[in-house]
Write an enzyme that holds these catalytic residues in place. Structure first.
Site, mmCIF file in Angstrom:
data_model
loop_
_atom_site.group_PDB
_atom_site.id
_atom_site.type_symbol
_atom_site.label_atom_id
_atom_site.label_comp_id
_atom_site.label_asym_id
_atom_site.label_seq_id
_atom_site.Cartn_x
_atom_site.Cartn_y
_atom_site.Cartn_z
ATOM 1 N N GLU A 37 0.837 -1.210 0.000
ATOM 2 C CA GLU A 37 0.000 0.000 0.000
ATOM 3 C C GLU A 37 0.867 1.254 0.000
ATOM 4 O O GLU A 37 0.514 2.275 0.575
ATOM 5 C CB GLU A 37 -0.904 -0.040 1.232
ATOM 6 C CG GLU A 37 -2.328 0.400 1.005
ATOM 7 C CD GLU A 37 -2.931 -0.199 -0.242
ATOM 8 O OE1 GLU A 37 -3.065 0.580 -1.199
ATOM 9 O OE2 GLU A 37 -3.254 -1.378 -0.280
HETATM 10 C C1 LIG Z 1 2.412 -9.787 0.308
HETATM 11 C C2 LIG Z 1 2.200 -8.671 -0.662
HETATM 12 C C3 LIG Z 1 0.917 -8.297 -1.011
HETATM 13 C C4 LIG Z 1 0.715 -7.291 -1.950
HETATM 14 N N1 LIG Z 1 -0.566 -6.994 -2.356
HETATM 15 C C5 LIG Z 1 -0.734 -6.172 -3.431
HETATM 16 C C6 LIG Z 1 -2.012 -6.011 -4.033
HETATM 17 O O1 LIG Z 1 -3.018 -6.550 -3.579
HETATM 18 N N2 LIG Z 1 -2.100 -5.240 -5.153
HETATM 19 C C7 LIG Z 1 -1.020 -4.615 -5.705
HETATM 20 O O2 LIG Z 1 -1.167 -3.957 -6.724
HETATM 21 N N3 LIG Z 1 0.209 -4.726 -5.134
HETATM 22 C C8 LIG Z 1 0.372 -5.490 -4.023
HETATM 23 N N4 LIG Z 1 1.615 -5.635 -3.459
HETATM 24 C C9 LIG Z 1 2.724 -4.874 -4.006
HETATM 25 C C10 LIG Z 1 3.196 -3.761 -3.064
HETATM 26 O O3 LIG Z 1 2.226 -2.753 -2.967
HETATM 27 C C11 LIG Z 1 4.552 -3.270 -3.582
HETATM 28 O O4 LIG Z 1 5.475 -4.318 -3.311
HETATM 29 C C12 LIG Z 1 4.998 -1.985 -2.932
HETATM 30 O O5 LIG Z 1 4.163 -0.926 -3.306
HETATM 31 C C13 LIG Z 1 6.448 -1.617 -3.297
HETATM 32 O O6 LIG Z 1 6.695 -1.783 -4.656
HETATM 33 P P1 LIG Z 1 7.943 -2.658 -5.134
HETATM 34 O O7 LIG Z 1 7.885 -3.952 -4.405
HETATM 35 O O8 LIG Z 1 7.960 -2.714 -6.599
HETATM 36 O O9 LIG Z 1 9.191 -1.875 -4.589
HETATM 37 P P2 LIG Z 1 9.969 -0.708 -5.370
HETATM 38 O O10 LIG Z 1 9.009 0.259 -5.901
HETATM 39 O O11 LIG Z 1 10.932 -1.323 -6.285
HETATM 40 O O12 LIG Z 1 10.747 -0.045 -4.155
HETATM 41 C C14 LIG Z 1 11.943 -0.596 -3.590
HETATM 42 C C15 LIG Z 1 12.472 0.349 -2.527
HETATM 43 O O13 LIG Z 1 12.769 1.620 -3.084
HETATM 44 C C16 LIG Z 1 12.067 2.650 -2.439
HETATM 45 N N5 LIG Z 1 11.649 3.634 -3.433
HETATM 46 C C17 LIG Z 1 11.086 3.418 -4.623
HETATM 47 N N6 LIG Z 1 10.838 4.570 -5.248
HETATM 48 C C18 LIG Z 1 11.239 5.541 -4.433
HETATM 49 C C19 LIG Z 1 11.231 6.964 -4.504
HETATM 50 N N7 LIG Z 1 10.736 7.614 -5.556
HETATM 51 N N8 LIG Z 1 11.724 7.648 -3.461
HETATM 52 C C20 LIG Z 1 12.201 7.017 -2.387
HETATM 53 N N9 LIG Z 1 12.227 5.683 -2.260
HETATM 54 C C21 LIG Z 1 11.758 4.950 -3.271
HETATM 55 C C22 LIG Z 1 10.881 1.976 -1.778
HETATM 56 O O14 LIG Z 1 10.411 2.700 -0.638
HETATM 57 C C23 LIG Z 1 11.474 0.628 -1.397
HETATM 58 O O15 LIG Z 1 12.128 0.728 -0.183
HETATM 59 C C24 LIG Z 1 1.821 -6.609 -2.497
HETATM 60 C C25 LIG Z 1 3.117 -6.964 -2.113
HETATM 61 C C26 LIG Z 1 3.323 -8.001 -1.222
HETATM 62 C C27 LIG Z 1 4.731 -8.390 -0.882
#
Ligand SMILES: Cc1cc2nc3c(=O)[nH]c(=O)nc-3n(C[C@H](O)[C@H](O)[C@H](O)COP(=O)(O)OP(=O)(O)OC[C@H]3O[C@@H](n4cnc5c(N)ncnc54)[C@H](O)[C@@H]3O)c2cc1C
Length: 596
Positions: free
Chosen positions: A440
């Site tokens: 989220e």
């Molecule tokens: C168990 C689980 C359930 C989930 N359920 C859903 C769901 O129902 N629907 C859905 O759509 N998604 C879902 N997700 C996805 C989840 O919302 C994302 O994993 C999350 O938003 C982070 O995206 P990412 O994993 O691609 O990390 P990334 O976006 O790759 O981020 C990696 C790191 O970089 C940091 N970062 C990235 N961009 C920036 C920035 N501009 N400035 C500063 N820091 C930054 C982040 O804070 C993080 O620490 C789920 C994930 C899990 C693991």
């Protein structure tokens, strides 16, 4: 051992006593929800949490979900529990009566959510996401879509999902590739791959309604080109019952650290029929409706797990005999004293307790604003509620989940080596709590939202919805004979928050990286001031009740002690956050990338 008894006394305190002067109460539309009725609902919810959901928490963690021939099965007992939950009307609690909901106040609903999350976080996601999806459909979909989908979703026979994340994009949704091709009528063909979709496929409901972010063929790049679509797993027949499959398939379920009984799916959409929710190109606006609802709920998820972990730790600390009390033997008949006598164990228990009570108090305040935003007939109150919710949503999400993870970790420490062993049940809380800091929108992204969007919005107007009540309270109570010193502490932390706000606004304007470097500490600082404000208010109320000779003196005495602990032991973090903010980005950004 996982023990949990819903903290009804504290919940009732938050509901009925703590926030009566916040200007968000006395809503005519909610007059039918008398304190007796509200308490009765809380007590029933506690039974469901303790008797139906808690017994499935550990077994669900051990068994997890399975995928076989494209069918996802939830762990044993989940289907029956969901049916009982649905038939009991628990799915429909906070939804609009127009769609079959019970229209309960959010202030009550969020407390029932907390209980469900305490007893079984994985289970909570199935009804939780459905409720979030209904808010986006209610706010943005056409009447025809609302009529076709909302009643079934509200009653819980159909569930909902949010499909944003793709393999190459999570935070940066502007890069998403899922396509939506118009069909000449009002429908679209949706194609693409989504990952990490909670409740993306499961065996609890007849149909699953996906809210999918996708891009039209002529859409501009970035977030401006994203639209939101409603895509059912089964296309409804004329009579409204689920009909043919709609090209949505599960490629895999994720094997993850915790939250094992929640099916996290990789979904493929293969020319699946979907309908636009809201305006083309404005999908993020509609999705934000759902995401904001979910962000507050994820904060509550954290609190729920933090509370359960704390209670298990208290149980163990009273049971486990090790060493003797430094102030003299407390259990002379036993070979040792229970570990709860040791100051360091108390430190851990009190920290978790204060975080939980502090989060619950803030959650109660924000929930009342959610009710006022929806039901107040006074435009000024409505506007203030909107500002306050906008400001506090990232704080609730990130602060509560950070605190909950800390509490769960402390619970493992209270158990010592036994906490690290799966049988104890407490290591599950650490694994489960961890995700709430990530999904989220990660907590880092929440902090950026606070500093980058909420802080400067309307020349600081959102901030004023929080600053004004805090500063009025300090002025009115800093000379209090009993709690004056405590409120002085709040005044100092509030001063640090105001100074930090000025510093970030000034530096951030010239260099956005300065605001980015300060964001997480700023969110923590604001959260600590909010907790301090709630605890100071709670202490004043508790003392007044004790002076009146209240029956449950133990509750009020403990509330004052917990407030004092918060001020003595946790609020000092505000100074550290302030100093970190003041130091700026220099040392954080000093290394060249290749030097890492
Ligand atoms: C168990 C689980 C359930 C989930 N359920 C859903 C769901 O129902 N629907 C859905 O759509 N998604 C879902 N997700 C996805 C989840 O919302 C994302 O994993 C999350 O938003 C982070 O995206 P990412 O994993 O691609 O990390 P990334 O976006 O790759 O981020 C990696 C790191 O970089 C940091 N970062 C990235 N961009 C920036 C920035 N501009 N400035 C500063 N820091 C930054 C982040 O804070 C993080 O620490 C789920 C994930 C899990 C693991």
């Amino acid at each position: 051992m996982q023990v949990y008894e819903a903290p009804l006394r504290d919940m009732k305190f938050v509901l009925h006593e703590l926030h009566n002067d916040d200007g968000f109460g006395n809503l005519e539309a909610l007059a039918e929800f008398t304190p007796d009725l509200v308490d009765a609902v809380l007590e029933e919810a506690a039974k469901v949490a303790q008797e139906v959901l808690l017994p499935l928490n550990r077994s669900g963690d051990i068994e997890g979900c399975t995928l076989e021939n494209g069918v996802v099965r939830t762990p044993a007992g989940f289907k029956e529990a969901y049916e009982m939950f649905r038939e009991g009307g628990w799915c429909a609690l906070a939804s609009d009566p127009e769609w079959g909901g019970q229209g309960l106040p959010e202030a009550l609903n969020k407390l029932t959510e907390e209980m469900i999350c305490s007893s079984n976080l994985s289970f909570s996601l199935y009804p939780g996401l459905t409720h979030g999806a209904t808010t986006a459909i209610e706010g943005y979909a056409s009447d025809a879509l609302k009529q076709a989908y909302l009643p079934k979703m509200v009653e819980g026979t159909w569930s909902g999902t949010m499909c944003l994340t793709e393999p190459h994009c999570g935070t940066d949704l502007g890069m998403l590739r899922t396509k939506a091709v118009p069909q000449g009528d009002d429908s679209y063909k949706i194609s693409g791959a989504k990952i990490f979709i909670s409740a993306g496929e499961h065996d609890l409901t007849e149909n699953i309604i996906h809210l999918v972010l996708a891009r039209l063929p002529d859409a501009p790049e970035g977030v401006k080109g994203i639209s939101l679509f409603l895509v059912p797993k089964y296309l409804p027949k004329e009579d409204g019952t689920p009909g043919p499959s709609n090209g949505v398939s599960v490629a895999a379920i994720e094997h993850k650290m915790g939250l094992k009984a929640s099916a996290t799916c990789q979904l493929n959409f293969d020319e699946s029929t979907g309908w636009l929710v809201g305006t083309a190109g404005k999908g993020m606006e509609a999705m934000f409706k759902m995401m904001n609802t979910e962000r507050v709920s994820v904060g509550i998820q954290g609190l729920g797990v933090g509370e359960a972990a704390y209670q298990s730790a208290v149980w163990y600390a009273k049971d486990r005999l090790q060493g003797r009390s430094l102030s003299g033997v407390k259990n002379p008949k036993g070979p040792a004293d229970p570990i709860i006598v040791h100051p360091d164990v108390r430190r851990m228990l009190m920290t978790a307790r204060a975080y939980n009570e502090g989060s619950r108090a803030i959650g109660g305040w924000v929930s009342r604003a959610l009710d006022a935003e929806k039901h107040s007939t006074d435009p000024a109150v409505k506007a203030r509620a909107e500002d306050f919710i906008a400001l506090m949503t990232p704080v609730v999400k990130a602060l509560f989940t950070d605190c909950a993870y800390e509490s769960a970790n402390l619970a493992v420490q209270v158990y010592g080596g036994h906490g690290y062993i799966a049988e104890s049940g407490v290591e599950q809380y650490v694994r489960d709590a961890r995700i709430a800091m990530i999904y989220e929108g990660t907590n880092g992204i929440q902090a950026l939202d606070l500093v980058g969007r909420k802080m400067p919005a309307h020349a600081g107007r959102y901030l004023r919805s929080f600053f004004h009540p805090v500063s009025d309270f300090i002025e009115a109570n800093k000379a209090d004979a009993t709690f004056g010193k405590m409120i002085e502490g709040l005044e100092k932390a509030f001063g640090a928050l105001q100074l930090s706000t000025g510093t970030i606004a000034q530096k951030g304007m010239k260099d956005p990286e300065e605001a980015g470097a300060a964001a997480t500490d700023y969110l923590r600082l604001l959260g600590l001031v909010a907790m301090g404000y709630c605890f100071a208010k709670a202490a004043l109320i508790a003392k007044a009740r004790l002076d009146e000779g209240a029956e449950d003196a133990a509750f009020y005495t403990a509330k004052i002690a917990t407030a004092r602990f918060f001020f003595d032991r946790l609020l000092p973090q505000a100074t550290a956050a302030f100093l970190a903010i003041k130091s700026g980005k220099a040392s954080m950004m000093a290394l060249e990338v290749e030097m890492f």
